[in-house]
Write a protein that holds these residues in place. Structure first.
Motif, PDB file in Angstrom:
ATOM      1  N   TYR A  16       0.880  -1.085  -0.039  1.00 49.09           N
ATOM      2  CA  TYR A  16      -0.007   0.061  -0.049  1.00 49.09           C
ATOM      3  C   TYR A  16       0.841   1.227  -0.021  1.00 49.09           C
ATOM      4  O   TYR A  16       2.035   1.334   0.412  1.00 49.09           O
ATOM      5  CB  TYR A  16      -1.031  -0.071   1.414  1.00 49.09           C
ATOM      6  N   THR A  17       0.502   2.437  -0.755  1.00 50.52           N
ATOM      7  CA  THR A  17       1.104   3.545  -0.822  1.00 50.52           C
ATOM      8  C   THR A  17       0.237   4.685  -0.407  1.00 50.52           C
ATOM      9  O   THR A  17       0.982   5.809   0.144  1.00 50.52           O
ATOM     10  CB  THR A  17       1.471   4.025  -2.310  1.00 50.52           C
ATOM     11  N   THR A  61      -1.349   6.742  -1.958  1.00 48.89           N
ATOM     12  CA  THR A  61      -1.099   7.716  -3.233  1.00 48.89           C
ATOM     13  C   THR A  61      -2.493   7.771  -3.699  1.00 48.89           C
ATOM     14  O   THR A  61      -2.832   8.741  -4.375  1.00 48.89           O
ATOM     15  CB  THR A  61       0.038   7.566  -3.769  1.00 48.89           C
ATOM     16  N   GLY A  62      -3.292   6.621  -3.755  1.00 47.43           N
ATOM     17  CA  GLY A  62      -4.523   6.575  -4.757  1.00 47.43           C
ATOM     18  C   GLY A  62      -5.758   6.941  -3.958  1.00 47.43           C
ATOM     19  O   GLY A  62      -6.894   6.691  -4.428  1.00 47.43           O
ATOM     20  N   THR A 120      -6.864   9.069  -7.807  1.00 51.49           N
ATOM     21  CA  THR A 120      -5.940   9.135  -8.946  1.00 51.49           C
ATOM     22  C   THR A 120      -4.893   8.120  -8.683  1.00 51.49           C
ATOM     23  O   THR A 120      -4.731   7.562  -7.581  1.00 51.49           O
ATOM     24  CB  THR A 120      -5.223  10.509  -8.874  1.00 51.49           C
ATOM     25  N   SER A 121      -4.191   7.778  -9.668  1.00 51.73           N
ATOM     26  CA  SER A 121      -3.216   6.729  -9.914  1.00 51.73           C
ATOM     27  C   SER A 121      -2.032   7.360 -10.873  1.00 51.73           C
ATOM     28  O   SER A 121      -2.357   8.267 -11.704  1.00 51.73           O
ATOM     29  CB  SER A 121      -3.678   5.466 -10.350  1.00 51.73           C
ATOM     30  N   SER A 122      -0.933   6.734 -10.698  1.00 56.68           N
ATOM     31  CA  SER A 122       0.154   7.325 -11.463  1.00 56.68           C
ATOM     32  C   SER A 122       0.410   6.589 -12.748  1.00 56.68           C
ATOM     33  O   SER A 122       0.316   5.198 -12.715  1.00 56.68           O
ATOM     34  CB  SER A 122       1.322   7.501 -10.753  1.00 56.68           C
ATOM     35  N   ARG A 168       0.001  11.982 -13.102  1.00 55.95           N
ATOM     36  CA  ARG A 168      -1.351  11.285 -12.197  1.00 55.95           C
ATOM     37  C   ARG A 168      -2.430  11.668 -13.022  1.00 55.95           C
ATOM     38  O   ARG A 168      -2.818  12.738 -13.653  1.00 55.95           O
ATOM     39  CB  ARG A 168      -1.223  12.074 -10.908  1.00 55.95           C
ATOM     40  N   LYS A 205      -8.522   7.582 -11.692  1.00 49.91           N
ATOM     41  CA  LYS A 205      -8.637   6.233 -11.711  1.00 49.91           C
ATOM     42  C   LYS A 205      -9.636   5.568 -12.797  1.00 49.91           C
ATOM     43  O   LYS A 205      -9.446   4.247 -13.179  1.00 49.91           O
ATOM     44  CB  LYS A 205      -8.816   5.591 -10.373  1.00 49.91           C
ATOM     45  N   PHE A 251      -6.147   3.394 -17.399  1.00 52.82           N
ATOM     46  CA  PHE A 251      -6.349   2.502 -16.316  1.00 52.82           C
ATOM     47  C   PHE A 251      -7.571   1.455 -16.462  1.00 52.82           C
ATOM     48  O   PHE A 251      -7.460   0.317 -16.116  1.00 52.82           O
ATOM     49  CB  PHE A 251      -6.724   3.387 -14.900  1.00 52.82           C
TER      50      PHE A 251
END
Length: 216
Positions: free
Chosen positions: A24-25, A27-28, A32-34, A40, A43, A48
């Protein structure tokens, strides 16, 4: 591309790798995701959606492999594992739009510049199709557990094709060609598995019992 070009790691080899990344980070958490480039996006972006479908496809192939183990059609397993690895490469290409500022990453994720993977799929299709029984009616998804699972993978692959159409200007043309050819391969592979396992495929019969257009 040969079956030795991609080395599949054993579970013991994987266990030896140091655990340097957390799953897990956070950040999402805001939706949003990278991309691989660092950009970014939401999602629900088309990128994606395509990445999720190729991941789903690889997962379904993993299930097919599990159903193929210790069966007369188990020789298909190494090829499906190669395809799973290539789908990871497809994902890398999709996650790195051609017009990105980071051309070094674009170059790094270039997919199949010589079209060797697509050509090999065509060779596999011809190999498996050579001795398949000929049907003049539509073939229903069937043929046993492994074959039916590959048919499900085929339909997921078709969805991936439709989603990649939205990204044709952002991905290598060979990426789309590979996925397009892959769905054809999976259809033939499913039929071959049914034949090898001695399971009769089911064919389409009109609800009124009349012959199909193919039977005229």
């Amino acid at each position: 591309m040969s079956q030795n070009d991609i080395q599949i790691k054993s579970p013991d080899e994987v266990k030896s790798y140091p655990a340097t990344m957390k799953v897990y980070t956070r950040t999402g958490d805001k939706g949003t995701s990278s991309l691989f480039t660092g950009e970014r996006r939401d999602k629900n972006d088309a990128v994606f959606a395509a990445l999720g479908t190729t991941d789903e496809l690889s997962s379904m192939l993993g299930l097919a492999i599990a159903h193929l183990e210790s069966t007369p059609a188990s020789s298909l397993i190494p090829r499906l594992e190669i395809i799973q690895c290539l789908l990871q490469d497809v994902g890398s290409n999709v996650a790195t739009p051609i017009a990105s500022k980071s051309q070094a990453k674009v170059k790094r994720t270039r997919f199949d510049a010589q079209s060797v993977h697509c050509t090999r799929l065509e060779e596999w299709i011809d190999e498996y199709a050579e001795n398949l029984p000929v049907h003049r009616s539509f073939i229903l998804p069937s043929g046993g557990l492994a074959a039916s699972t590959i048919h499900v993978a085929r339909t997921i692959c078709r969805r991936a094709e439709r989603e990649l159409v939205l990204l044709l200007e952002d991905i290598d043309k060979e990426t789309f060609m590979f996925v397009n050819r892959l769905s054809d391969f999976l259809f033939v592979a499913a039929r071959w598995v049914a034949m090898e396992q001695g399971v009769t495929e089911k064919i389409y019969v009109h609800q009124a019992g009349r012959n199909t257009e193919f039977d005229k």
